[in-house]
Enzyme design. Structure first.
Site, short mmCIF file in Angstrom:
data_model
loop_
_atom_site.label_atom_id
_atom_site.label_comp_id
_atom_site.label_asym_id
_atom_site.label_seq_id
_atom_site.Cartn_x
_atom_site.Cartn_y
_atom_site.Cartn_z
N HIS A 34 3.33 -59.13 3.95
CA HIS A 34 3.25 -58.99 5.41
C HIS A 34 2.37 -57.82 5.82
CE1 HIS A 34 6.02 -55.50 5.43
NE2 HIS A 34 6.77 -56.19 4.57
N CYS B 5 9.07 -55.51 -0.44
CA CYS B 5 8.02 -56.42 0.04
C CYS B 5 6.63 -55.87 -0.31
CB CYS B 5 8.13 -56.59 1.55
SG CYS B 5 9.52 -57.62 2.08
#
Length: 389
Positions: free
Chosen positions: A272, A288
């Site tokens: 992301h 992440c």
């Protein structure tokens, strides 16, 4: 009557706190967090490793060359596990408004913003994680230059402007995508309007190297482009394994601009954008893979739901001494380590997806049979020792 007076006193105190600090901050004072997040490493554009050397870095990392060759050569026609739910957009970054208050607001996020402002030429004072008068003055100066209301508060519009300015310095000469694309297809998550010709139709893979803090897009087995990323910090390491993109989404409101969720069975992880571009190139996330918003917007157009994502390079995971016993039904990073070892030895052909299913159990049984061990299909201490795990 006494109870009514006590209630009025508490109600008056709550109203005063809400006016003084704002409702979110008043709630924090009434119910403070149980623990503060450990410090993360913060990097800057000049400190980041150049992305052109990803494949060299991988080939030099011990224990990874065999895994990578298998990843690149492997074809996977298997159906996705029906028990894995496709995660929605998960906000794995925290964003709060920061401002001058009494008592002073403190935290790792304040320190990171202090360092970012200093890097951009402002003067927020010592990077001590305390939002003091110097910090407020520096924010006000930044707001004036960006033609924002000069309040001295790091609100969401100011944070977004800071991210944009920082990325302009980190990725000079590369304009950011304007959000004029059509919404992604609700069934596939694919953004057809923005896809470059022939990219989606090609065999596209993503390779993330945790050693190098880099992500490479491979098209038809060849490196297409490499990007710097932030990966999980020591306390919250990024998951090693062979994954797939299972969801795509457009973000906003200070959290980065794009999300691509992965089918990791023990948590919600993804690739992301970020509202902390100064962390790119370091180990700083909760697991992440953070990218500059410009970069994540670019690869968002290259991939679709189902695109393989191979995460390699964390040497300690591959050769770690695994605690406990592993058997059918388990889902964890330890299962990935076992699967990768079985693949390296030639006993397993399926993807290392962290799920101890029938294929993994059968591979363990074959290994046990050929090594004179009880054929239980469970990875116990004897089997781990035989696997050198």
């Amino acid at each position: 009557m006494a109870n009514k007076r006590i209630f009025l006193i508490f109600a008056t105190m709550a109203l005063i706190m809400a006016i003084a600090y704002g409702i979110p901050e008043a709630m924090r004072l009434i119910d403070p967090p149980s623990a503060t997040e450990p410090p993360s490493e913060v990097g800057y554009p000049e400190q980041q490793q150049q992305p052109d050397y990803l494949l060299d870095s991988i080939s030099q990392a011990p224990g990874t060359s065999t895994i990578i060759s298998e990843m690149l050569a492997q074809t996977d026609d298997s159906k996705p596990d029906a028990s894995i739910m496709q995660p929605g957009v998960f906000m794995c970054e925290e964003a709060r408004e920061l401002f001058l208050a009494t008592p002073r607001m403190e935290g790792e996020d304040v320190r990171e913003y202090q360092e970012a402002l200093a890097r951009l030429g402002y003067h927020p004072g010592t990077a001590d994680g305390i939002y003091d008068h110097e910090m407020s003055t520096a924010v006000e100066a930044f707001q004036k230059e960006q033609r924002l209301l000069p309040t001295g508060r790091l609100d969401i519009p100011t944070q977004s402007a800071l991210v944009r300015v920082y990325e302009d310095r980190a990725t000079p000469g590369r304009p950011r995508e304007q959000d004029q694309e059509q919404d992604p297809d609700p069934d596939t998550g694919q953004d057809h309007s923005a896809s470059p010709p022939n990219t989606i139709q090609s065999e596209t893979r993503i390779l993330i190297n945790l050693y190098a803090h880099q992500l490479t897009v491979l098209i038809n087995g060849k490196p297409h482009k490499t990007y710097p990323v932030a990966v999980g910090k020591k306390q919250t390491r990024s998951p090693l394994g062979e994954w797939k993109i299972v969801s795509k989404g457009i973000w906003g409101n200070g959290f980065g601009t794009r999300w691509m969720g992965l089918n990791i069975p023990w948590g919600i992880y993804g690739i992301h954008g970020t509202n902390k571009p100064w962390s790119i190139g370091t180990a700083a996330s909760h697991g992440c893979f953070r990218m500059y918003n410009r970069d994540v917007e670019e690869i968002y157009r290259m991939v679709s739901v189902g695109t393989p994502v191979d995460v390699v390079g964390d040497h300690y995971l591959f050769y770690a001494k695994l605690p406990g016993t592993y058997k059918k039904g388990n889902r964890s990073q330890g299962v990935v380590t076992i699967q990768l070892r079985l693949k390296q030895l030639g006993y397993l052909n399926s993807r290392a997806d962290g799920i101890f299913g029938s294929e993994t159990e059968n591979a363990v049984k074959i290994f046990q049979r050929l090594h004179g061990l009880p054929e239980s299909g469970t990875v116990d201490t004897q089997t781990k020792n035989a696997l050198s795990l």
